[in-house]
Write a protein that holds these residues in place. Structure first.
Motif, PDB file in Angstrom:
ATOM      1  N   GLU A  20       0.954  -1.163   0.024  1.00  0.00           N
ATOM      2  CA  GLU A  20      -0.141  -0.088  -0.013  1.00  0.00           C
ATOM      3  C   GLU A  20       0.957   1.206   0.015  1.00  0.00           C
ATOM      4  O   GLU A  20       2.054   1.257   0.594  1.00  0.00           O
ATOM      5  N   PRO A  21       0.473   2.320  -0.480  1.00  0.00           N
ATOM      6  CA  PRO A  21       1.232   3.445  -0.586  1.00  0.00           C
ATOM      7  C   PRO A  21       1.322   3.988   0.804  1.00  0.00           C
ATOM      8  O   PRO A  21       0.895   3.648   2.018  1.00  0.00           O
ATOM      9  N   PHE A  22       2.858   4.506   1.052  1.00  0.00           N
ATOM     10  CA  PHE A  22       3.073   4.726   2.511  1.00  0.00           C
ATOM     11  C   PHE A  22       3.750   6.307   2.372  1.00  0.00           C
ATOM     12  O   PHE A  22       4.196   6.720   1.370  1.00  0.00           O
ATOM     13  N   PHE A  23       3.935   7.082   3.398  1.00  0.00           N
ATOM     14  CA  PHE A  23       4.664   8.354   3.707  1.00  0.00           C
ATOM     15  C   PHE A  23       6.312   7.864   4.515  1.00  0.00           C
ATOM     16  O   PHE A  23       6.162   7.054   5.200  1.00  0.00           O
ATOM     17  N   GLY A  24       6.882   8.784   4.216  1.00  0.00           N
ATOM     18  CA  GLY A  24       8.327   8.653   4.872  1.00  0.00           C
ATOM     19  C   GLY A  24       8.538   8.296   6.368  1.00  0.00           C
ATOM     20  O   GLY A  24       9.118   7.421   6.715  1.00  0.00           O
ATOM     21  N   LEU A  25       7.724   9.191   7.013  1.00  0.00           N
ATOM     22  CA  LEU A  25       7.889   8.935   8.638  1.00  0.00           C
ATOM     23  C   LEU A  25       7.425   7.484   9.011  1.00  0.00           C
ATOM     24  O   LEU A  25       7.869   6.822   9.694  1.00  0.00           O
ATOM     25  N   TRP A  26       6.145   7.002   8.286  1.00  0.00           N
ATOM     26  CA  TRP A  26       5.835   5.562   8.491  1.00  0.00           C
ATOM     27  C   TRP A  26       6.939   4.519   8.082  1.00  0.00           C
ATOM     28  O   TRP A  26       7.091   3.672   8.811  1.00  0.00           O
ATOM     29  N   SER A  39      17.458   7.908   9.592  1.00  0.00           N
ATOM     30  CA  SER A  39      17.029   9.302   9.797  1.00  0.00           C
ATOM     31  C   SER A  39      16.366   9.660   8.527  1.00  0.00           C
ATOM     32  O   SER A  39      16.665   9.099   7.444  1.00  0.00           O
ATOM     33  N   SER A  40      15.484  10.753   8.522  1.00  0.00           N
ATOM     34  CA  SER A  40      14.780  11.274   7.304  1.00  0.00           C
ATOM     35  C   SER A  40      15.858  11.782   6.210  1.00  0.00           C
ATOM     36  O   SER A  40      15.585  11.503   5.032  1.00  0.00           O
ATOM     37  N   GLY A  41      17.137  12.233   6.634  1.00  0.00           N
ATOM     38  CA  GLY A  41      17.908  12.767   5.902  1.00  0.00           C
ATOM     39  C   GLY A  41      18.783  11.675   5.139  1.00  0.00           C
ATOM     40  O   GLY A  41      19.403  11.769   4.100  1.00  0.00           O
ATOM     41  N   THR A  42      18.408  10.428   5.570  1.00  0.00           N
ATOM     42  CA  THR A  42      19.058   9.346   4.960  1.00  0.00           C
ATOM     43  C   THR A  42      17.886   8.724   3.969  1.00  0.00           C
ATOM     44  O   THR A  42      18.203   8.261   2.792  1.00  0.00           O
ATOM     45  N   LEU A  43      16.612   8.430   4.550  1.00  0.00           N
ATOM     46  CA  LEU A  43      15.784   7.881   3.916  1.00  0.00           C
ATOM     47  C   LEU A  43      14.861   8.687   2.746  1.00  0.00           C
ATOM     48  O   LEU A  43      15.085   8.072   1.615  1.00  0.00           O
ATOM     49  N   TYR A  44      15.035   9.929   2.785  1.00  0.00           N
ATOM     50  CA  TYR A  44      14.509  10.663   1.673  1.00  0.00           C
ATOM     51  C   TYR A  44      15.209  10.843   0.419  1.00  0.00           C
ATOM     52  O   TYR A  44      14.682  10.574  -0.782  1.00  0.00           O
TER      53      TYR A  44
END
Length: 97
Positions: A20-26, A39-44
């Motif tokens: 299913e579609p997801f957002f970054g924090l999830w 971290s978000s700085g790595t994931l995004y």
């Protein structure tokens, strides 16, 4: 080890994008549940790179007044996930011997 872990992270991302579609924090929380501290700085940058390669597509949705980017798998991403599954199964067989 970092390159191997990032490969596993990408497979996790494709798998969940297929579910299913997801957002970054999830996704950060989901990966954390599998032992990946990210971290978000790595994931995004990973998500953006996968989008640029045509593996993920993005849809913006407003939720509680915030615009969130939801990622889902593309046809190309489906092909890569299937290839990863086959290679993972083969590797699993080899390392179990």
């Amino acid at each position: 080890m970092r390159k191997i872990s990032l490969g596993f992270v990408r497979v996790h991302i494709l798998y969940h994008a297929r579910e299913e579609p997801f957002f970054g924090l999830w996704m950060i929380e989901e990966l954390k549940s599998h032992g990946y501290e990210m971290s978000s700085g790595t994931l995004y940058p990973i998500l953006h790179g996968m989008e640029e390669k045509g593996l993920l597509e993005v849809e913006e949705k407003t939720v509680d007044g915030k615009v969130r980017k939801y990622y889902s798998i593309t046809q190309e991403g489906e092909k890569l996930l299937e290839e990863a599954r086959k290679k993972a199964a083969e590797l699993f067989e080899e390392i179990q011997e």
